[in-house]
Design a protein around this motif. Structure first.
Motif, PDB file in Angstrom:
ATOM      1  N   ASP A  52      -5.264   6.986  -0.242  1.00 35.52           N
ATOM      2  CA  ASP A  52      -4.777   5.740  -0.830  1.00 35.52           C
ATOM      3  C   ASP A  52      -4.296   6.060  -2.245  1.00 35.52           C
ATOM      4  OD1 ASP A  52      -4.304   3.314  -1.950  1.00 35.52           O
ATOM      5  OD2 ASP A  52      -6.228   2.416  -1.380  1.00 35.52           O
TER       6      ASP A  52
ATOM      7  N   ARG B   6       0.826  -1.195   0.000  1.00 37.64           N
ATOM      8  CA  ARG B   6       0.000   0.000   0.000  1.00 37.64           C
ATOM      9  C   ARG B   6       0.865   1.251   0.000  1.00 37.64           C
ATOM     10  NH1 ARG B   6      -4.980   0.169   2.216  1.00 37.64           N
ATOM     11  NH2 ARG B   6      -4.406   1.775   3.706  1.00 37.64           N
TER      12      ARG B   6
ATOM     13  N   GLN C  87       0.251   5.271   1.001  1.00 40.06           N
ATOM     14  CA  GLN C  87      -0.598   6.374   1.452  1.00 40.06           C
ATOM     15  C   GLN C  87       0.171   7.662   1.215  1.00 40.06           C
ATOM     16  OE1 GLN C  87      -3.926   4.788   2.788  1.00 40.06           O
ATOM     17  NE2 GLN C  87      -3.442   6.319   4.327  1.00 40.06           N
TER      18      GLN C  87
END
Ligand SMILES: Nc1ncnc2c1ncn2[C@@H]1O[C@H](COP(=O)(O)OP(=O)(O)OP(=O)(O)O)[C@@H](O)[C@H]1O
Ligand SMILES: Nc1ncnc2c1ncn2[C@@H]1O[C@H](COP(=O)(O)OP(=O)(O)OP(=O)(O)O)[C@@H](O)[C@H]1O
Ligand SMILES: [Mg+2]
Ligand SMILES: [Mg+2]
Lengths: 259, 337
Positions: A70, A63, A65
């Motif tokens: 996101d 992921r 951020q």
């Protein structure tokens, strides 16, 4: 608060038909006005991480951020808007620009594309940007190939800050510069960081440079994080094998200390 | 100490778009036999030009003044074997120097005679009548030829980019053996065996397999080891390394530097180590020459250069070095996250 948080990032390529992980389960965070250095030997995955963070490359897992959003889920106008806040400076500014382009054009593009200044306003903004990075406004009309390497790197920084980013990814941005020019560019980066609270993801193979400008360091080995922590602490007493090897390989000037 | 070569009043000018660029201005310098000399300076200071001038590899259009005189007695030892051809063993991919035949009177720099015009321009087109058809036939081996060094045999040259001296698709063993065969008059089998020994000496993992590998299959550091093996294959008197480690990461750089140190010591070679990095140069060199804007501004023992530089510019270079003990710029500015 964090500007950039990557977690469990992985990217695989194939080498000789066999898949291998260029980036393997990498996590780190960068706060506002913070410099995080990525160090590691050639091929350890530094540039791949830079390109993943910039979304020039899609990860296989993990992921990202960015400013709380996101980043991997963004697309279209939302992605474009967010991209303005995330800029980059690479080692060879000649490769990043069209060499026949003039300095003013290089700086005009981001201002226009991101709708930051109106057409009539832009020449003034360009002059201000040049001044901000320590260049004479007269340079605006010069072709990119007609200015020195140090001047080109200043133009690359001016272009990067044109969109008021919160993070700049610097991949070996000072590696090709003469030492005297390098010092000035590093001072400029620190100065911009203090005044505009810009965070840097600072990639370098030179621990001396990292120690001079970075708050924290992540040392990579074969795509994995070997160790991380406060830059000076890690460089003063590396714990990982690769960290020790990098420190041992850094050339030292054996000067007799003068007060 | 005996000088392997003496450089006197060397001036090199290039022509670029009608403008003349002076790359070297009146350089005088003795390179002592067996020493490790570093030549340092910032981009454009003339380091590569000096290296190319010593190796007689300058572009034919370069205008050269001054002399580079080699010690005949030191060179003769390596010249007991006459090479079958005058071709340089290493022909870097630079079009303009491809036709430069070492040992021919058309070579850029005459040795042993000073010329009052200070300029030698061997380009046929520029000096009609002096040289017919570009490259003249080689002079028969006269006494005067003995102190003209031959690239590959007397001088080994390692460039920053090993691709410029290696054929990417020719097996490594063949390329190194070719140098040994040409300059040492070895039979092919012996030359190939020598290539294997050389690959062991430059510590390539699995030298047997490396003989058959092509450079494009090797990492940057491995390619540079092969380039070094080719450069020292004929046992040259002088090894010139021009930014030979600059493209490598620090760990590989340290390995290559220690390899070079070991090889020049074992073989009694003289080393000219060219680098923009004063700290790296200092780890290897006994003496350091500092170039700036084409001038030799300081030359001294490494210890003296580091601890008692005579020139303010040398001090500037030393102070700009960001070592592991330097005061971080972050502190100097008082910034913090
Ligand atoms: N497009 C690609 N296809 C296949 N392999 C790749 C690709 N890009 C990078 N790699 C491989 O991924 C690994 C990591 O490469 P990366 O460029 O991120 O390393 P780096 O740490 O930036 O090295 P350097 O210090 O040499 O710049 C290397 O083994 C590289 O060969
Ligand atoms: N073939 C050429 N034609 C024209 N000018 C040249 C040529 N080669 C070098 N120059 C110029 O001569 C000067 C010295 O160049 P040189 O390559 O010797 O410097 P250097 O110290 O090796 O620099 P770097 O550290 O960038 O390799 C520079 O101004 C350069 O632009
Ligand atoms: Mg990289
Ligand atoms: Mg050079």
């Amino acid at each position: 608060m964090t500007v950039l948080a990557v977690s469990n990032l992985s990217k695989r390529y194939r080498r000789g038909g066999k898949p291998f992980a260029a980036v393997d389960d990498v996590s780190f965070e960068i706060g506002p006005a913070e410099t995080l250095a990525l160090a590691g030997p050639s091929g350890s995955g530094k540039s791949t991480i830079a390109r993943l963070a910039l979304r020039l490359l899609e990860p296989d897992a993990g992921r990202i951020q960015f400013e709380g959003a996101d980043f991997l889920a963004l697309s279209g106008a939302a992605l474009r808007a967010r991209r303005a806040r995330l800029q980059m400076v690479f080692q060879d500014p000649l490769a990043a620009f069209n060499p026949r382009s003039i300095v003013a054009r290089v700086l005009d593009d981001p201002l226009r594309i991101h709708g930051i200044a109106s057409r009539s306003e832009r020449p003034r903004r360009i002059a201000a940007l040049l001044e901000r990075v320590g260049l004479d406004a007269g340079l605006a009309a010069r072709a990119i190939h007609e200015i020195s390497g140090g001047q080109r790197q200043r133009v690359a920084i001016a272009r990067a800050i044109a969109t008021r980013p919160s993070l700049i990814v610097l991949d070996e941005a000072v590696s090709a510069l003469d030492v005297s020019v390098r010092g000035q560019i590093l001072e400029l980066l620190l100065d911009l960081q203090r005044q505009e609270r810009i965070a840097y993801l600072f990639i370098s193979h030179d621990l001396g440079v990292i120690r001079a400008v970075a708050h924290r360091i992540v040392i990579l080995d074969a795509g994995r994080v070997a160790e991380s922590g406060d830059a000076r602490t890690v460089i003063a007493s590396p714990q990982s094998a690769i960290g020790k090897a990098l420190v041992a390989a850094t050339p030292r000037l054996n000067r007799i200390k003068t007060p | 100490m005996t000088a392997l070569l003496s450089i006197r009043d060397l001036t090199v000018r290039y022509r670029r778009g009608g403008v003349e660029v002076t790359a070297l201005k009146g350089i005088s310098l003795d390179v002592e036999a067996g020493e490790r000399l570093a030549i340092i300076g910032e981009s454009g200071s003339g380091k590569s030009t000096l290296a190319l001038a010593i190796a007689r590899l300058l572009a034919r259009s370069a205008r050269v003044g001054g002399t580079i005189e080699w010690s005949a007695s030191l060179l003769q030892k390596s010249q007991s074997v006459t090479p079958p051809s005058g071709l340089p063993a290493i022909s870097p991919a630079r079009g303009e120097i491809g036709s430069l035949v070492a040992g021919s009177p058309s070579a850029t720099l005459e040795t042993g005679e000073s010329r009052d015009d200070g300029l030698i321009s061997p380009l046929a087109g520029e000096m009609p009548g002096r040289v017919e058809g570009g490259v003249p036939e080689r002079r028969p081996s006269a006494i005067g030829d003995n102190n003209i060094p031959l690239l590959g045999r007397d001088i080994g040259f390692v460039f920053q980019d090993p691709s410029s001296s290696l054929d990417p698709v020719m097996p490594v063993g063949k390329q190194i053996a070719e140098v040994a065969r040409t300059h040492l008059n070895l039979a092919w089998a012996d030359a190939y065996a020598k290539a294997k020994t050389l690959l062991e000496r430059v510590r390539l993992p699995d030298p047997e397999a490396a003989l058959r590998a092509c450079p494009h299959q090797l990492s940057g550091g491995q390619k540079q080891r092969v380039a070094i093996a080719a450069a020292i294959a004929a046992g040259p008197k002088l090894l010139i390394a021009d930014e030979a480690t600059s493209a490598l990461d620090t760990i590989v750089q340290a390995e290559i530097v220690s390899l070079i140190r070991g090889l020049v010591t074992e073989d009694g070679m003289t080393l000219a180590f060219i680098s923009h990095d004063i700290a790296l140069a200092a780890t290897l060199a006994e003496r350091i020459a500092v170039l700036r804007h084409g001038e030799l501004i300081e030359l001294g023992e490494t210890d003296q250069i580091l601890n008692a530089p005579r020139h303010a510019y040398t001090r500037t270079l030393l102070d700009a070095h960001l070592g592991l003990d330097a005061k971080p710029l972050l502190d100097r500015q008082g910034a913090s996250a």
